[in-house]
Write a protein that holds these residues in place. Structure first.
Motif, PDB file in Angstrom:
ATOM      1  N   ALA A  66     -41.664-127.858 -46.513  1.00 20.61           N
ATOM      2  CA  ALA A  66     -42.306-129.160 -46.751  1.00 20.61           C
ATOM      3  C   ALA A  66     -41.497-129.943 -47.772  1.00 20.61           C
ATOM      4  CB  ALA A  66     -43.732-128.963 -47.251  1.00 20.61           C
ATOM      5  N   CYS A  67     -41.250-131.218 -47.469  1.00 20.81           N
ATOM      6  CA  CYS A  67     -40.428-132.056 -48.348  1.00 20.81           C
ATOM      7  C   CYS A  67     -40.852-133.512 -48.197  1.00 20.81           C
ATOM      8  CB  CYS A  67     -38.949-131.903 -47.977  1.00 20.81           C
ATOM      9  SG  CYS A  67     -37.855-133.032 -48.875  1.00 20.81           S
ATOM     10  N   ILE A  68     -40.894-134.209 -49.328  1.00 19.11           N
ATOM     11  CA  ILE A  68     -41.132-135.650 -49.277  1.00 19.11           C
ATOM     12  C   ILE A  68     -40.141-136.355 -50.205  1.00 19.11           C
ATOM     13  CG2 ILE A  68     -43.601-135.226 -48.891  1.00 19.11           C
ATOM     14  CD1 ILE A  68     -44.089-136.491 -51.684  1.00 19.11           C
ATOM     15  N   PRO A  69     -39.825-137.615 -49.911  1.00 15.60           N
ATOM     16  CA  PRO A  69     -39.031-138.413 -50.848  1.00 15.60           C
ATOM     17  C   PRO A  69     -39.961-139.093 -51.846  1.00 15.60           C
ATOM     18  CG  PRO A  69     -39.296-139.631 -48.817  1.00 15.60           C
ATOM     19  CD  PRO A  69     -40.052-138.340 -48.632  1.00 15.60           C
ATOM     20  N   HIS A 108     -49.618-124.577 -50.188  1.00 14.60           N
ATOM     21  CA  HIS A 108     -48.174-124.452 -49.966  1.00 14.60           C
ATOM     22  C   HIS A 108     -47.443-125.461 -50.856  1.00 14.60           C
ATOM     23  CE1 HIS A 108     -44.272-124.408 -47.962  1.00 14.60           C
ATOM     24  NE2 HIS A 108     -44.658-123.356 -47.281  1.00 14.60           N
ATOM     25  N   LYS A 109     -46.331-125.053 -51.418  1.00 14.63           N
ATOM     26  CA  LYS A 109     -45.552-125.936 -52.274  1.00 14.63           C
ATOM     27  C   LYS A 109     -44.798-126.970 -51.443  1.00 14.63           C
ATOM     28  CE  LYS A 109     -44.823-122.840 -56.210  1.00 14.63           C
ATOM     29  NZ  LYS A 109     -43.805-122.157 -57.061  1.00 14.63           N
ATOM     30  N   VAL A 110     -44.675-128.160 -52.006  1.00  9.57           N
ATOM     31  CA  VAL A 110     -43.938-129.263 -51.375  1.00  9.57           C
ATOM     32  C   VAL A 110     -42.838-129.699 -52.331  1.00  9.57           C
ATOM     33  CG1 VAL A 110     -44.073-131.597 -50.415  1.00  9.57           C
ATOM     34  CG2 VAL A 110     -46.034-130.034 -50.182  1.00  9.57           C
ATOM     35  N   VAL A 111     -41.599-129.678 -51.866  1.00  9.74           N
ATOM     36  CA  VAL A 111     -40.488-130.105 -52.713  1.00  9.74           C
ATOM     37  C   VAL A 111     -40.312-131.619 -52.587  1.00  9.74           C
ATOM     38  CG1 VAL A 111     -38.665-129.810 -50.967  1.00  9.74           C
ATOM     39  CG2 VAL A 111     -38.097-129.600 -53.397  1.00  9.74           C
ATOM     40  N   ILE A 112     -39.917-132.251 -53.683  1.00  3.56           N
ATOM     41  CA  ILE A 112     -39.686-133.699 -53.658  1.00  3.56           C
ATOM     42  C   ILE A 112     -38.202-133.974 -53.895  1.00  3.56           C
ATOM     43  CG2 ILE A 112     -40.146-134.076 -56.130  1.00  3.56           C
ATOM     44  CD1 ILE A 112     -41.673-136.655 -55.219  1.00  3.56           C
ATOM     45  N   ILE A 113     -37.663-134.917 -53.132  1.00  8.39           N
ATOM     46  CA  ILE A 113     -36.272-135.317 -53.294  1.00  8.39           C
ATOM     47  C   ILE A 113     -36.240-136.781 -53.721  1.00  8.39           C
ATOM     48  CG2 ILE A 113     -35.468-133.690 -51.540  1.00  8.39           C
ATOM     49  CD1 ILE A 113     -35.101-136.246 -49.712  1.00  8.39           C
ATOM     50  N   ASN A 114     -35.074-137.231 -54.145  1.00 10.67           N
ATOM     51  CA  ASN A 114     -34.938-138.629 -54.558  1.00 10.67           C
ATOM     52  C   ASN A 114     -35.067-139.568 -53.364  1.00 10.67           C
ATOM     53  OD1 ASN A 114     -34.528-138.161 -57.321  1.00 10.67           O
ATOM     54  ND2 ASN A 114     -32.350-137.767 -57.006  1.00 10.67           N
TER      55      ASN A 114
END
Length: 238
Positions: A137-140, A206-212
């Motif tokens: 899982a990933c969001i900007p 669940h963990k969600v990573v954040i990107i720039n």
């Protein structure tokens, strides 16, 4: 080993009430091209994206085919899916459409994107995909730089929040298909309504990573946003 499929769900089933226009915000034009069409363009030209699911109100499917999709010669498959009453319902309909297309033993990466965010860049889309492959899982997002106040219902300041670890969430919010389906199923069982798709995954545990993300990846919802969008076009960002 089969190639991991990457699907973009573009959600455009909202009413667009904040724009204060007779035409819905997603159909308004930016330099002669509908906002929604420009959003589709961003994913159509991104190589890692395989197929696009466009979720719109049932009564607007033919309008979208005729005015948003057909005149612009998109290369990728675009599937029109009927939306629901709320955004969360619309996203689930898009997810179920993909689930029904996929074999049960196949995994996929799902990008969920606002139909009125036409300035998302290729690097954000690609980074979200690769991080979703790695972490599920990933969001900007964009780090908040303004001072943030928590206020009461009568508009008196309660406290000043520590902005050090605060971000404005953006889209495309990107997940492994199995994970986001489980998150929506869990939310449905407990009647949890999230403020975004990532909040459902977070609620699942669940963990969600954040990107720039980018400050230019704006969501066009007000007349002021439309003015800003027209200006961004003059910068020729892509």
């Amino acid at each position: 080993m089969d190639e991991l499929r990457h699907f973009a769900i573009i959600v455009a089933a909202g009413k667009g009430l904040r724009m204060d226009q007779k035409m819905k915000k997603q159909y308004l034009h930016l330099d002669g091209i509908p906002i929604l069409t420009r959003t589709i363009m961003a994913f159509d030209k991104c190589d890692p994206v395989h197929e696009i699911i466009l979720v719109v109100p049932k009564q607007e499917k033919m309008y979208c085919k005729t005015h948003i999709i057909d005149p612009y010669g998109f290369k990728k498959k675009i599937h029109l899916v009927e939306g629901g009453k709320k955004r969360q319902d619309s996203v689930l309909k898009g997810l179920n459409y993909i689930r029904d297309k996929m074999s049960r033993d196949k995994e996929a990466i799902i990008m969920i994107h606002d139909g009125v965010r036409p300035f998302v860049n290729q690097n954000i889309i690609k980074d979200c995909i690769w991080n979703a492959v790695e972490y599920g899982a990933c969001i900007p997002g964009v780090k908040i730089t303004d001072t943030v106040k928590h206020v009461s219902s009568d508009y008196f300041i309660q406290k000043t929040l520590n902005r050090e670890n605060l971000y404005n969430a953006q889209t495309p919010q990107t997940f492994k298909l199995d994970l986001i389906l489980r998150a929506f199923e869990h939310a449905g069982k407990i009647l949890f309504l999230g403020t975004d798709d990532a909040s459902l995954v977070e609620h699942l545990g669940h963990k969600v990573v954040i990107i720039n993300g980018s400050k230019l990846n704006i969501k066009i919802t007000t007349p002021e946003d439309l003015v800003l969008g027209k200006y961004l076009l003059t910068l020729k960002l892509s």
